[in-house]
Design an enzyme around this catalytic site. Structure first.
Site, PDB file in Angstrom:
ATOM      1  N   HIS A 223       0.358  -0.667   0.253  1.00 19.02           N
ATOM      2  CA  HIS A 223      -0.108  -0.194  -0.081  1.00 19.02           C
ATOM      3  C   HIS A 223       0.459   1.270   0.101  1.00 19.02           C
ATOM      4  O   HIS A 223       1.815   1.607  -0.482  1.00 19.02           O
ATOM      5  CB  HIS A 223      -1.126  -0.331   1.228  1.00 19.02           C
ATOM      6  CG  HIS A 223      -2.657   1.241   1.144  1.00 19.02           C
ATOM      7  ND1 HIS A 223      -2.577   1.894   0.373  1.00 19.02           N
ATOM      8  CD2 HIS A 223      -2.905   1.275   1.962  1.00 19.02           C
ATOM      9  CE1 HIS A 223      -3.440   2.417   0.533  1.00 19.02           C
ATOM     10  NE2 HIS A 223      -3.113   2.193   2.139  1.00 19.02           N
ATOM     11  N   HIS A 262      -2.194  -2.324  -9.343  1.00 12.09           N
ATOM     12  CA  HIS A 262      -3.768  -1.688  -8.659  1.00 12.09           C
ATOM     13  C   HIS A 262      -4.630  -2.919  -8.495  1.00 12.09           C
ATOM     14  O   HIS A 262      -3.975  -3.671  -9.274  1.00 12.09           O
ATOM     15  CB  HIS A 262      -3.535  -0.345  -9.029  1.00 12.09           C
ATOM     16  CG  HIS A 262      -5.158   0.035  -8.447  1.00 12.09           C
ATOM     17  ND1 HIS A 262      -5.603  -0.109  -7.347  1.00 12.09           N
ATOM     18  CD2 HIS A 262      -3.974   1.272  -7.237  1.00 12.09           C
ATOM     19  CE1 HIS A 262      -5.967   0.599  -6.559  1.00 12.09           C
ATOM     20  NE2 HIS A 262      -5.304   1.194  -6.249  1.00 12.09           N
ATOM     21  N   ASP A 314       2.255   5.548  -6.546  1.00  5.82           N
ATOM     22  CA  ASP A 314       3.396   5.732  -5.853  1.00  5.82           C
ATOM     23  C   ASP A 314       5.117   5.498  -6.638  1.00  5.82           C
ATOM     24  O   ASP A 314       5.445   6.192  -6.537  1.00  5.82           O
ATOM     25  CB  ASP A 314       3.652   4.283  -5.119  1.00  5.82           C
ATOM     26  CG  ASP A 314       2.461   4.596  -4.134  1.00  5.82           C
ATOM     27  OD1 ASP A 314       2.387   5.783  -2.961  1.00  5.82           O
ATOM     28  OD2 ASP A 314       2.707   3.594  -3.279  1.00  5.82           O
TER      29      ASP A 314
HETATM   30  C1  LIG Z   1      -1.236   4.057  -3.989  1.00  2.00           C
HETATM   31  C2  LIG Z   1      -1.223   2.526  -3.794  1.00  2.00           C
HETATM   32  O1  LIG Z   1      -1.406   2.233  -2.073  1.00  2.00           O
HETATM   33  S1  LIG Z   1      -0.862   1.714  -4.936  1.00  2.00           S
HETATM   34  C3  LIG Z   1       0.042   0.005  -4.717  1.00  2.00           C
HETATM   35  C4  LIG Z   1       0.754   0.062  -4.069  1.00  2.00           C
HETATM   36  N1  LIG Z   1       1.634  -1.318  -3.744  1.00  2.00           N
HETATM   37  C5  LIG Z   1       3.082  -1.345  -4.872  1.00  2.00           C
HETATM   38  O2  LIG Z   1       2.885  -0.932  -5.772  1.00  2.00           O
HETATM   39  C6  LIG Z   1       3.009  -2.673  -4.095  1.00  2.00           C
HETATM   40  C7  LIG Z   1       3.551  -3.372  -5.670  1.00  2.00           C
HETATM   41  N2  LIG Z   1       1.886  -3.900  -6.416  1.00  2.00           N
HETATM   42  C8  LIG Z   1       1.549  -5.104  -5.741  1.00  2.00           C
HETATM   43  O3  LIG Z   1       1.961  -5.947  -4.826  1.00  2.00           O
HETATM   44  C9  LIG Z   1      -0.244  -5.465  -6.128  1.00  2.00           C
HETATM   45  O4  LIG Z   1       0.098  -4.774  -7.652  1.00  2.00           O
HETATM   46  C10 LIG Z   1      -1.007  -4.711  -5.337  1.00  2.00           C
HETATM   47  C11 LIG Z   1      -0.825  -5.555  -4.041  1.00  2.00           C
HETATM   48  C12 LIG Z   1      -0.988  -3.783  -4.849  1.00  2.00           C
HETATM   49  C13 LIG Z   1      -2.517  -5.486  -6.121  1.00  2.00           C
HETATM   50  O5  LIG Z   1      -2.397  -6.832  -6.348  1.00  2.00           O
HETATM   51  P1  LIG Z   1      -3.733  -8.093  -5.907  1.00  2.00           P
HETATM   52  O6  LIG Z   1      -4.589  -7.126  -6.574  1.00  2.00           O
HETATM   53  O7  LIG Z   1      -3.148  -8.199  -4.569  1.00  2.00           O
HETATM   54  O8  LIG Z   1      -3.063  -8.585  -6.713  1.00  2.00           O
HETATM   55  P2  LIG Z   1      -1.903  -9.516  -6.599  1.00  2.00           P
HETATM   56  O9  LIG Z   1      -1.257  -9.171  -5.780  1.00  2.00           O
HETATM   57  O10 LIG Z   1      -2.694 -11.151  -6.550  1.00  2.00           O
HETATM   58  O11 LIG Z   1      -1.645  -9.921  -8.411  1.00  2.00           O
HETATM   59  C14 LIG Z   1      -2.379 -10.991  -9.005  1.00  2.00           C
HETATM   60  C15 LIG Z   1      -0.894 -11.528 -10.129  1.00  2.00           C
HETATM   61  O12 LIG Z   1       0.129 -10.019 -11.005  1.00  2.00           O
HETATM   62  C16 LIG Z   1       1.215 -10.398 -10.488  1.00  2.00           C
HETATM   63  N3  LIG Z   1       1.599  -8.267  -9.994  1.00  2.00           N
HETATM   64  C17 LIG Z   1       0.592  -7.419  -9.476  1.00  2.00           C
HETATM   65  N4  LIG Z   1       1.240  -6.689  -9.389  1.00  2.00           N
HETATM   66  C18 LIG Z   1       2.670  -7.105  -9.320  1.00  2.00           C
HETATM   67  C19 LIG Z   1       3.322  -6.326  -9.259  1.00  2.00           C
HETATM   68  N5  LIG Z   1       3.852  -4.982  -9.083  1.00  2.00           N
HETATM   69  N6  LIG Z   1       4.576  -6.897  -9.755  1.00  2.00           N
HETATM   70  C20 LIG Z   1       5.196  -8.469 -10.637  1.00  2.00           C
HETATM   71  N7  LIG Z   1       4.229  -8.924 -10.525  1.00  2.00           N
HETATM   72  C21 LIG Z   1       2.913  -7.952 -10.028  1.00  2.00           C
HETATM   73  C22 LIG Z   1       1.101 -10.727  -9.017  1.00  2.00           C
HETATM   74  O13 LIG Z   1       2.192 -11.441  -9.150  1.00  2.00           O
HETATM   75  C23 LIG Z   1      -0.123 -11.730  -9.425  1.00  2.00           C
HETATM   76  O14 LIG Z   1       0.462 -12.555 -10.655  1.00  2.00           O
HETATM   77  P3  LIG Z   1       0.405 -14.079 -11.112  1.00  2.00           P
HETATM   78  O15 LIG Z   1      -1.145 -14.423 -10.887  1.00  2.00           O
HETATM   79  O16 LIG Z   1       1.108 -14.950 -11.593  1.00  2.00           O
HETATM   80  O17 LIG Z   1       0.539 -15.194  -9.237  1.00  2.00           O
HETATM   81  O1  LIG Z   2      -6.804   2.414  -3.528  1.00  2.00           O
HETATM   82  C1  LIG Z   2      -6.101   1.039  -3.279  1.00  2.00           C
HETATM   83  O2  LIG Z   2      -5.873   0.130  -2.876  1.00  2.00           O
HETATM   84  C2  LIG Z   2      -4.249   1.947  -2.965  1.00  2.00           C
HETATM   85  C3  LIG Z   2      -4.969   3.524  -3.996  1.00  2.00           C
HETATM   86  O3  LIG Z   2      -4.252   3.379  -4.558  1.00  2.00           O
HETATM   87  C4  LIG Z   2      -4.646   4.491  -2.601  1.00  2.00           C
HETATM   88  O4  LIG Z   2      -5.305   3.962  -1.526  1.00  2.00           O
HETATM   89  O5  LIG Z   2      -4.496   5.643  -2.801  1.00  2.00           O
END
Ligand SMILES: CC(=O)SCCNC(=O)CCNC(=O)[C@H](O)C(C)(C)COP(=O)(O)OP(=O)(O)OC[C@H]1O[C@@H](n2cnc3c(N)ncnc32)[C@H](O)[C@@H]1OP(=O)(O)O
Ligand SMILES: O=C([O-])CC(=O)C(=O)O
Length: 372
Positions: A223, A262, A314
C-alpha cells in the site's frame, strides 16, 4: 443452512460500504470525489479546495478557503509533551511508527473524546489536518537529532508542510507540485487503510483510533509504503540500462515490482500516476536532469512488455519527492498527511450510518471431540 460461504480472498471485488464520498469508476475511467473527477479537479484546484469539498460538501469560494486555511493554521501547534514522547522513541523508529504513536498520544487531549456527533467529528478532523504535518515533520526532526521546525503561518498550508519536512521554503513550482501530490493522494475510495479505519470506527471507536490503525495499514509496501520502496529501487541503478536489468532480474526472481499494479486498475495506468509523471518531467526540465524520468519511463516499458502491468501513483510520486529534496522516510507519512482528510471523511460517514463490520469465515481446520 450451509456452513460454507462464498470466499473472496482479500475481499477482492466485494462491496464493503455504500458511500457518498468517492468511487473508482473503471467504466468511465474516473476517480469520482463527491461527484467530481479527481484528475479534472487536480488541474484547477488545490489541496485546500479538496479538503473543503470532502468535509463541507462543496468547492469553496475564496472567503471560505481563507477561513478554512485560518482554521487549520490555528491548529498547527502540537503539545509540548509530544516532543518529549518523540525524544523517547528508539532512533531507528520509522516515521510512520512515530506518526502512529503521535496520533494515538494526542487522543488523550480531546475533552470530547466520547462524542462522535458529526459536528464534533468535523472539528476533530480540522484539528488533525492542522496537526498531522507537524507530527510528521517534527517526529522526523527529533528522530534524526535535529531541532524541531516551527510552523510558518505566513506560508500556505502546503508550503508550510513542505517547509517543516525539508527546513526549506519551496519555490512557487515546488509548492505547486507538492500541493498537486497532496490532491492526488487525498482520497481514493476503499483502499486497505480506509477500510481499516472504517472497520475500527464501526465499533464506535473514535477517530484517533481509526486513524492510528490506518497509519499501520498504510505503512505496508503493498500500500502506501510502496512510494519509499520505489525510491530505494530507483537508487539501486544509475542508468536506464541498469534499471531495466534490475527490473528484469526481479521479475525473473518472481519479485513484486513496487509502484506497479493495483487491485482496481490492474490493466491500466493509474490516472494519478500520469499527473505525477508530468510533474516529474517539469522538475527534470527545470533542474536540467532527466535521468530519473528516463529510468522511470524505461521501467514502465519493461513492466508493460513482461507483465502487462502499469504504474500506480507511488511509482511517479517517489521520484517527484526525490527531486523536491524530500527525505525518503517521509514519503509514506506525506501520503498519510494528504489522506488524513479522506480518512476522516470516511470515519465520519461510518459513524453517521453505522453497521458493525463482522464478516464470517470458512473453517478449514480440524474438529475434535474432547475425550471424557
Ligand atoms: C497508492 C497505492 O497504495 S497503490 C499500491 C501500491 N503498492 C505497490 O505498488 C506494490 C506492488 N503491487 C502489488 O503488490 C499489487 O499490484 C497490489 C498488491 C497493489 C494489488 O495486487 P492484487 O490485487 O492483490 O493482485 P496480486 O498481487 O494477487 O497480483 C495478481 C498477479 O499480478 C502480479 N503482480 C501484481 N502486481 C505486481 C507487481 N507489482 N510486480 C510483479 N507482479 C505483480 C502478481 O504476481 C500476480 O501474478 P500471478 O497471478 O502470476 O501470481
Ligand atoms: O486504492 C488503493 O487500493 C490504493 C491506492 O491507490 C490509494 O490508497 O491511493
Amino acid at each position: 443452512m450451509s456452513n460454507v460461504h462464498h470466499f473472496y480472498p482479500g475481499l477482492d471485488g466485494v462491496v464493503a460500504a455504500e458511500t457518498k464520498i468517492s468511487f473508482l469508476d473503471t467504466v468511465q475511467g474516473e476517480i469520482v470525489i463527491k461527484g467530481f473527477d479527481l484528475i479534472e479537479l487536480s488541474k484547477k484546484y488545490g489541496y485546500l479546495d479538496i479538503v473543503h469539498l470532502l468535509l463541507e460538501d462543496k468547492l469553496p469560494n475564496q472567503e471560505e478557503k481563507n477561513r478554512l486555511e485560518n482554521k487549520l493554521k490555528s491548529n498547527y501547534e502540537i503539545q509540548v509533551a509530544l516532543y518529549e514522547v518523540f525524544k523517547l522513541l528508539p532512533e531507528q523508529t520509522h516515521p510512520m511508527d512515530a506518526l502512529r504513536t503521535g496520533i494515538s498520544f494526542i487522543s488523550g487531549y480531546d475533552e470530547k473524546i466520547d462524542d462522535r456527533s458529526p459536528d464534533v467529528n468535523k472539528e476533530r478532523a480540522y484539528r488533525l489536518l492542522g496537526t498531522v504535518p507537524n507530527i510528521v515533520a517534527n517526529s522526523y526532526q527529533i528522530l534524526t537529532k535535529k531541532e524541531p521546525v516551527h510552523p510558518d503561518k505566513d506560508l500556505s498550508y502546503s508550503a508550510n508542510f513542505f517547509y517543516m519536512i525539508t527546513s526549506r521554503k519551496p519555490t512557487a513550482i515546488q509548492e505547486e507540485i507538492f500541493d498537486l501530490s497532496l490532491v492526488l493522494y487525498s482520497e481514493h475510495e476503499m483502499p486497505n487503510s480506509t477500510f481499516t479505519s472504517r472497520v475500527i470506527a464501526s465499533t464506535q471507536s473514535d477517530l484517533y483510533g481509526a486513524l492510528t490503525g490506518a497509519v499501520a495499514s498504510l505503512k505496508g509496501n503493498l500500500h502506501g509504503g510502496a512510494n519509499e520502496a520505489v525510491m530505494h529501487m530507483l537508487l539501486q541503478a544509475k542508468t536506464v540500462e541498469q534499471f531495466e536489468k534490475l527490473l528484469e532480474n526481479k521479475l525473473l526472481n518472481k519479485e513484486k515490482i513496487m509502484g506497479f499494479g493495483h487491485r482496481v486498475y490492474m490493466k491500466k495506468i493509474d490516472p494519478r500516476a500520469l499527473m505525477m509523471k508530468e510533474a516529474l518531467k517539469q522538475l527534470s526540465d527545470i533542474q536540467g536532469d532527466d535521468r530519473l524520468y528516463r529510468m522511470c519511463e524505461a521501467g514502465e516499458k519493461v513492466l508493460e512488455r513482461e507483465k502487462g502491468l502499469y504504474p500506480n501513483l507511488d511509482y511517479y510520486a517517489a521520484p517527484v519527492y526525490w527531486m523536491l529534496g524530500i527525505p525518503i522516510p517521509l514519503y509514506t507519512p506525506i501520503f498519510f498527511g494528504a489522506r488524513t482528510v479522506g480518512l476522516c471523511t470516511h470515519v465520519m460517514e461510518q459513524h453517521d450510518n453505522n453497521h458493525l463490520f463482522r464478516p464470517r469465515v470458512n473453517y478449514i481446520g480440524e474438529r475434535h471431540a474432547l475425550s471424557k
